[in-house]
Scaffold this motif. Structure first.
Motif, PDB file in Angstrom:
ATOM      1  N   THR A  30       0.792  -1.289  -0.003  1.00  9.19           N
ATOM      2  CA  THR A  30      -0.034   0.037  -0.220  1.00  9.19           C
ATOM      3  C   THR A  30       0.931   1.247   0.104  1.00  9.19           C
ATOM      4  N   ARG A  31       1.870   1.136   0.706  1.00  5.38           N
ATOM      5  CA  ARG A  31       2.779   2.344   0.903  1.00  5.38           C
ATOM      6  C   ARG A  31       3.625   2.496  -0.334  1.00  5.38           C
ATOM      7  N   ALA A  32       4.039   1.415  -1.154  1.00  7.57           N
ATOM      8  CA  ALA A  32       4.537   1.467  -2.369  1.00  7.57           C
ATOM      9  C   ALA A  32       3.817   2.139  -3.571  1.00  7.57           C
ATOM     10  N   HIS A  50      -2.079   9.546   9.244  1.00 12.22           N
ATOM     11  CA  HIS A  50      -2.596   8.165   8.735  1.00 12.22           C
ATOM     12  C   HIS A  50      -1.330   7.558   7.916  1.00 12.22           C
ATOM     13  N   ASP A  51      -0.559   7.121   8.659  1.00  4.66           N
ATOM     14  CA  ASP A  51       0.901   6.668   8.031  1.00  4.66           C
ATOM     15  C   ASP A  51       0.561   4.966   7.793  1.00  4.66           C
ATOM     16  N   VAL A 103      -1.430 -11.106  13.193  1.00  6.38           N
ATOM     17  CA  VAL A 103      -1.410  -9.819  13.281  1.00  6.38           C
ATOM     18  C   VAL A 103      -0.455  -9.318  12.404  1.00  6.38           C
ATOM     19  N   HIS A 104      -0.519  -8.195  11.802  1.00  2.00           N
ATOM     20  CA  HIS A 104       0.299  -7.637  10.964  1.00  2.00           C
ATOM     21  C   HIS A 104       0.531  -6.054  10.880  1.00  2.00           C
ATOM     22  N   ASP A 105       1.351  -5.731  10.261  1.00  2.00           N
ATOM     23  CA  ASP A 105       1.619  -4.001   9.953  1.00  2.00           C
ATOM     24  C   ASP A 105       0.367  -3.209   9.914  1.00  2.00           C
ATOM     25  N   VAL A 106       0.310  -2.121  10.209  1.00  2.00           N
ATOM     26  CA  VAL A 106      -1.014  -1.440  10.521  1.00  2.00           C
ATOM     27  C   VAL A 106      -1.055  -0.239   9.720  1.00  2.00           C
ATOM     28  N   LEU A 107      -2.443   0.721   9.547  1.00  6.82           N
ATOM     29  CA  LEU A 107      -2.581   1.744   9.226  1.00  6.82           C
ATOM     30  C   LEU A 107      -2.661   2.516  10.456  1.00  6.82           C
TER      31      LEU A 107
END
Length: 287
Positions: free
Chosen positions: A100-102, A145-146, A193-197
């Motif tokens: 999503t970041r990319a 909102h990172d 559980v995973h990396d978040v917004l």
């Protein structure tokens, strides 16, 4: 820690190497874009079908059917939240913050989409409204909102506090919430559980050392971040123990407040909308 000085002298062509123009890694012009006008029109006459209150320093799960909206709202005081998303029918398909970041950048806002993990790689949710979109990027390079921070967790806390045992980090909050929602043992839930917004969190990278920073969130009661569920979702939200993250996180000293998740059913899906299919790559990997 960053080196205070380089070990190697710059080569003669250093200025030329540094001066090369950057190239966007993933040009997104060919991505199908959500029809925000149609999404917003679908809200007319919507009905609230449920809500979930997330207590301070705790996590809760909630469900959102495909074609419904959900809002995360600040209701009592400035508070950031860590958001996980899963396919409600297949927890192995989960939000992929790195991709999503990319695709969209370090911080998300209206029109950006939250993409799922491989091999599915499709939009899970679309941001349809953001009352903090006025913030943009500040003079420090911070924004809200990172998708760069991973989530506060007890393992990092243990390292930095030389053995401290703190159980209300967002990682643990989300682990307990998922375990309760799906009757999972804690180890099984933790693996999902995973990396978040980082909802409402104001963050960036320092210009001199490139370190991840946080600062007081601009969020106030009444602010919200709104999403449209592209597929059936199970969400997990933690009200971070850092409160507005103006000073520290993973502690019981910050002022913390609850967050409210509201789910809304529109009278009809947005015009022309279809739930996205799983990614079309054949998974042969060249064999």
């Amino acid at each position: 820690m960053k080196l205070t000085r380089p070990d190697y002298a710059a080569p003669a062509d250093a200025a030329g190497r540094k001066g090369l123009a950057p190239v966007i890694c993933y040009p997104v012009e060919t991505l199908p874009r959500p029809d925000l006008a149609a999404y917003r029109a679908a809200r007319a006459g919507w009905q609230k079908t449920g809500e979930t209150l997330v207590p301070p320093r705790e996590g809760r799960c909630f469900t959102v059917p495909a074609g419904h909206f959900f809002r995360i709202r600040s209701i009592e005081g400035p508070q950031v939240g860590d958001l996980n998303l899963w396919n409600a029918a297949n927890l192995s398909e989960r939000f992929y913050s790195g991709k999503t970041r990319a695709l969209h950048g370090t911080h998300l806002s209206t029109g950006d989409q939250l993409w799922s993990s491989h091999p599915y790689l499709r939009p899970m949710a679309t941001i349809t409204d953001d009352t903090l979109d006025w913030y943009g990027f500040d003079a420090f390079g911070g924004s809200v909102h990172d998708v760069i921070g991973t989530r506060c967790d007890p393992y990092t806390h243990n390292l930095l506090s030389h053995g401290g045992q703190y159980h209300h980090c967002c990682h643990s909050n989300l682990t307990r919430a998922l375990a309760d929602a799906r009757a999972l043992a804690l180890p099984a839930a933790e693996a999902l559980v995973h990396d978040v917004l980082n909802v409402f969190m104001c963050t960036g990278f320092t210009r001199d050392t490139g370190q991840y920073f946080m600062k007081a969130s601009p969020v106030r009661p009444g602010d919200h971040l709104e999403f449209f569920a592209e597929i059936d979702l199970l969400g997990g939200l933690s009200a971070c123990p850092g409160g507005d993250c103006s000073a520290e996180h993973s502690s019981d000293t910050a002022a913390c407040h609850p967050l409210l998740v509201e789910v809304f059913a529109p009278p009809a899906p947005p015009a022309g909308w279809q739930s996205p299919a799983e990614n079309g790559y054949d998974r042969s990997h060249g064999r």
